[in-house]
Design a protein around this motif. Structure first.
Motif, PDB file in Angstrom:
ATOM      1  N   GLY A  43     -52.461   9.349-118.524  1.00  0.00           N
ATOM      2  CA  GLY A  43     -51.472   9.741-119.522  1.00  0.00           C
ATOM      3  C   GLY A  43     -51.486  11.210-119.871  1.00  0.00           C
ATOM      4  O   GLY A  43     -50.669  11.672-120.677  1.00  0.00           O
ATOM      5  N   PHE A  44     -52.398  11.969-119.274  1.00  0.00           N
ATOM      6  CA  PHE A  44     -52.523  13.382-119.603  1.00  0.00           C
ATOM      7  C   PHE A  44     -51.546  14.264-118.821  1.00  0.00           C
ATOM      8  O   PHE A  44     -50.766  15.016-119.400  1.00  0.00           O
ATOM      9  N   ALA A 171     -47.906   6.955-123.353  1.00  0.00           N
ATOM     10  CA  ALA A 171     -47.211   8.185-122.965  1.00  0.00           C
ATOM     11  C   ALA A 171     -46.689   8.145-121.532  1.00  0.00           C
ATOM     12  O   ALA A 171     -45.557   8.566-121.266  1.00  0.00           O
ATOM     13  N   ALA A 172     -47.504   7.646-120.599  1.00  0.00           N
ATOM     14  CA  ALA A 172     -47.086   7.647-119.188  1.00  0.00           C
ATOM     15  C   ALA A 172     -45.873   6.750-118.932  1.00  0.00           C
ATOM     16  O   ALA A 172     -44.882   7.200-118.332  1.00  0.00           O
ATOM     17  N   PHE A 247     -54.494  13.039-110.595  1.00  0.00           N
ATOM     18  CA  PHE A 247     -54.249  13.946-109.477  1.00  0.00           C
ATOM     19  C   PHE A 247     -54.534  13.206-108.182  1.00  0.00           C
ATOM     20  O   PHE A 247     -55.682  12.824-107.940  1.00  0.00           O
ATOM     21  N   PRO A 248     -53.548  12.948-107.396  1.00  0.00           N
ATOM     22  CA  PRO A 248     -52.219  13.558-107.468  1.00  0.00           C
ATOM     23  C   PRO A 248     -51.139  12.739-108.181  1.00  0.00           C
ATOM     24  O   PRO A 248     -50.060  13.268-108.432  1.00  0.00           O
ATOM     25  N   PHE A 249     -51.384  11.462-108.530  1.00  0.00           N
ATOM     26  CA  PHE A 249     -50.280  10.567-108.875  1.00  0.00           C
ATOM     27  C   PHE A 249     -49.483  11.008-110.109  1.00  0.00           C
ATOM     28  O   PHE A 249     -48.292  11.355-109.995  1.00  0.00           O
ATOM     29  N   ALA A 250     -50.091  10.972-111.288  1.00  0.00           N
ATOM     30  CA  ALA A 250     -49.335  11.270-112.518  1.00  0.00           C
ATOM     31  C   ALA A 250     -48.783  12.686-112.506  1.00  0.00           C
ATOM     32  O   ALA A 250     -47.641  12.933-112.926  1.00  0.00           O
ATOM     33  N   SER A 251     -49.589  13.624-112.021  1.00  0.00           N
ATOM     34  CA  SER A 251     -49.149  15.011-111.969  1.00  0.00           C
ATOM     35  C   SER A 251     -47.942  15.175-111.038  1.00  0.00           C
ATOM     36  O   SER A 251     -46.981  15.878-111.370  1.00  0.00           O
ATOM     37  N   VAL A 298     -42.727  13.625-129.221  1.00  0.00           N
ATOM     38  CA  VAL A 298     -43.923  13.558-130.069  1.00  0.00           C
ATOM     39  C   VAL A 298     -45.091  12.907-129.330  1.00  0.00           C
ATOM     40  O   VAL A 298     -46.218  13.418-129.335  1.00  0.00           O
ATOM     41  N   ILE A 299     -44.818  11.773-128.683  1.00  0.00           N
ATOM     42  CA  ILE A 299     -45.903  11.066-127.979  1.00  0.00           C
ATOM     43  C   ILE A 299     -46.323  11.823-126.729  1.00  0.00           C
ATOM     44  O   ILE A 299     -47.523  11.950-126.434  1.00  0.00           O
ATOM     45  N   ASN A 300     -45.354  12.357-126.001  1.00  0.00           N
ATOM     46  CA  ASN A 300     -45.660  13.048-124.758  1.00  0.00           C
ATOM     47  C   ASN A 300     -46.473  14.313-125.002  1.00  0.00           C
ATOM     48  O   ASN A 300     -47.528  14.521-124.394  1.00  0.00           O
ATOM     49  N   LEU A 301     -45.987  15.174-125.887  1.00  0.00           N
ATOM     50  CA  LEU A 301     -46.744  16.379-126.198  1.00  0.00           C
ATOM     51  C   LEU A 301     -47.997  16.046-127.001  1.00  0.00           C
ATOM     52  O   LEU A 301     -48.998  16.758-126.925  1.00  0.00           O
ATOM     53  N   GLY A 302     -47.936  14.939-127.735  1.00  0.00           N
ATOM     54  CA  GLY A 302     -49.129  14.497-128.461  1.00  0.00           C
ATOM     55  C   GLY A 302     -50.254  14.128-127.515  1.00  0.00           C
ATOM     56  O   GLY A 302     -51.435  14.326-127.817  1.00  0.00           O
ATOM     57  N   SER A 303     -49.903  13.627-126.344  1.00  0.00           N
ATOM     58  CA  SER A 303     -50.922  13.261-125.360  1.00  0.00           C
ATOM     59  C   SER A 303     -51.702  14.484-124.908  1.00  0.00           C
ATOM     60  O   SER A 303     -52.933  14.499-124.889  1.00  0.00           O
ATOM     61  N   VAL A 304     -50.988  15.554-124.544  1.00  0.00           N
ATOM     62  CA  VAL A 304     -51.676  16.761-124.083  1.00  0.00           C
ATOM     63  C   VAL A 304     -52.426  17.438-125.224  1.00  0.00           C
ATOM     64  O   VAL A 304     -53.533  17.962-125.041  1.00  0.00           O
TER      65      VAL A 304
END
Length: 439
Positions: A43-44, A171-172, A247-251, A298-304
């Motif tokens: 999810g990162f 998030a993902a 890496f490599p999938f989510a990225s 919010v959730i997406n940027l909250g993850s990072v």
């Protein structure tokens, strides 16, 4: 800094929160399942701020060259982060503890403090970006959004590694839903069949080497600190498998999503906006989609944000002999204040540049703890290990020279390779010299 009894940690214990093992390896009894650790890493990178550089690279290089740069960068990150993760899963040691072995019981403070500070900078940047994104999309009060979101991000990080896995698990999939909708909307207005013919609009403004560095730089810092996450794995093998989900999938999913939409012509001013596809979702003025955008941002940027703050708090808690949760509060407040002041606008390029000199640090760790790992068992403990710092410096100088003097190459890759080779060579020479003195 020490944590007085009856304060932050006693409150956390009363709430049933487990130890984050700031100063010791995670014991086998507390290791997490492959699914849990994978959710943390998965999810990162699958985030909007990772779609942006993917789109930017495609915009400036064209579809096929941009695609190649994204794939090459992610394969390098897979090898790089997996090696560091394997060691973490095998030993249960955090990045700070890994650095202690390689840089020395006192010297580690330079390496660990450097990265732990850089990631707090990224926390401030993405917290500020949350407010800026919702202000741009809906005209919301940016200061208020940053303050509320910042407090929420601190609260989630305070809960620890479990909360990061919960957030990642949300998030993902949310990213996938949002990007599928964006592609569907784009397909109504653009010919997606022409994506492969997109030649780019950069006019030579970016080289292939710079593109590879741009992709790697987005996660060079936290990728090097992967041990903070993968130390929770049951073993080295599961740590590597968890890394593969990132890496490599989510990225790749995030970066290719941005790249595809740019190549389709669906994103305006892609040479500066990159793969930010939120305007596609808000452009149809659908209340449901607008609500989705708010939750998504919010959730997406909250993850990072939470992942970066966790990295920073864990690193600084070890440096100060304190607790992760106390440092989460302290550093979180500092980061939110920086975001509220708008200072994040001024140091993003500096943070990206610092990412150039991070891979050589990770390369030294890999050389010392993977390639030369048999030496660790018999090596005497020392406060500072000069060979590690010399090799890091050589790799960093090589990266900076390439950055300014040879833009056709990837400074991150050059720095990584040079740092690794330099450490192996220096250790070999040091060993030969010691043997000569002994004889």
């Amino acid at each position: 800094m020490t944590t007085p009894p009856g304060t932050v940690e006693s409150t956390a214990a009363a709430a049933g929160l487990e130890s984050e093992f700031e100063h010791t390896p995670v014991p086998q009894t507390h290791r997490k399942s492959l699914l849990t650790v994978s959710a943390v890493w998965f999810g990162f990178p699958m985030i909007l701020t990772n779609a942006v550089p993917g789109g930017l690279v495609v915009a400036l290089l064209g579809f096929w060259q941009g695609l190649a740069a994204i794939v090459v960068a992610n394969l390098i990150m897979f090898v790089y982060v997996s090696l560091l993760s394997y060691r973490a899963g095998k030993t249960g040691k955090s990045f700070a503890l890994q650095a202690t072995e390689t840089f020395g019981t006192a010297g580690y403070a330079i390496a660990s403090g450097f990265l732990a500070t850089v990631v707090v900078g990224w926390f401030a940047f993405n917290t500020g970006a949350t407010g800026a994104s919702l202000n741009k999309a809906f005209g919301w009060n940016e200061t208020l959004v940053v303050a509320v979101a910042g407090v929420a991000f601190i609260a989630v990080t305070y809960l620890g590694i479990k909360a990061l896995s919960w957030l990642g698990a949300i998030a993902a999939p949310l990213f996938i839903v949002a990007v599928i909708i964006a592609i569907a909307i784009a397909a109504q207005r653009h010919d997606l069949g022409q994506i492969v013919n997109f030649q780019g609009v950069g006019g030579g403004a970016m080289t292939f080497g710079v593109a590879v560095t741009s992709i790697m730089a987005t996660f060079a810092d936290s990728g090097t600190m992967t041990a903070d996450f993968t130390r929770w794995s049951k073993n080295g093998r599961e740590a590597v498998l968890a890394t593969v989900t990132a890496f490599p999938f989510a990225s790749l999913v995030a970066q290719l999503s941005g790249g595809l939409l740019v190549a389709a012509g669906a994103i305006a001013s892609a040479q500066t906006a990159g793969g930010d596809f939120t305007p596609i979702l808000t452009g149809v003025n659908n209340p449901l989609l607008n609500a989705l955008v708010v939750v998504f941002v919010v959730i997406n940027l909250g993850s990072v944000c939470t992942h970066c703050l966790y990295n920073g708090a864990l690193g600084w808690s070890h440096l100060t002999r304190s607790k992760m949760r106390l440092l989460t509060l302290v550093l979180g407040v500092v980061g939110v204040v920086v975001a509220l002041l708008g200072a994040w606008n001024y140091f993003v390029n500096w943070l990206a540049f610092l990412g150039v000199i991070v891979p050589p640090l990770g390369a030294v760790l890999i050389a010392d703890q993977i390639i030369l790992r048999k030496r660790l068992a018999d090596r005497a403990e020392s406060k500072i290990r000069p060979t590690a710092f010399i090799a890091w410096a050589i790799g960093a100088v090589a990266a900076v020279v390439v950055h300014f003097g040879a833009p056709m190459l990837s400074d991150a890759v050059v720095g990584l390779i040079v740092g690794l080779v330099a450490y192996l060579a220096i250790e070999r020479l040091a060993g030969t010299a010691a043997a000569g003195v002994g004889s």
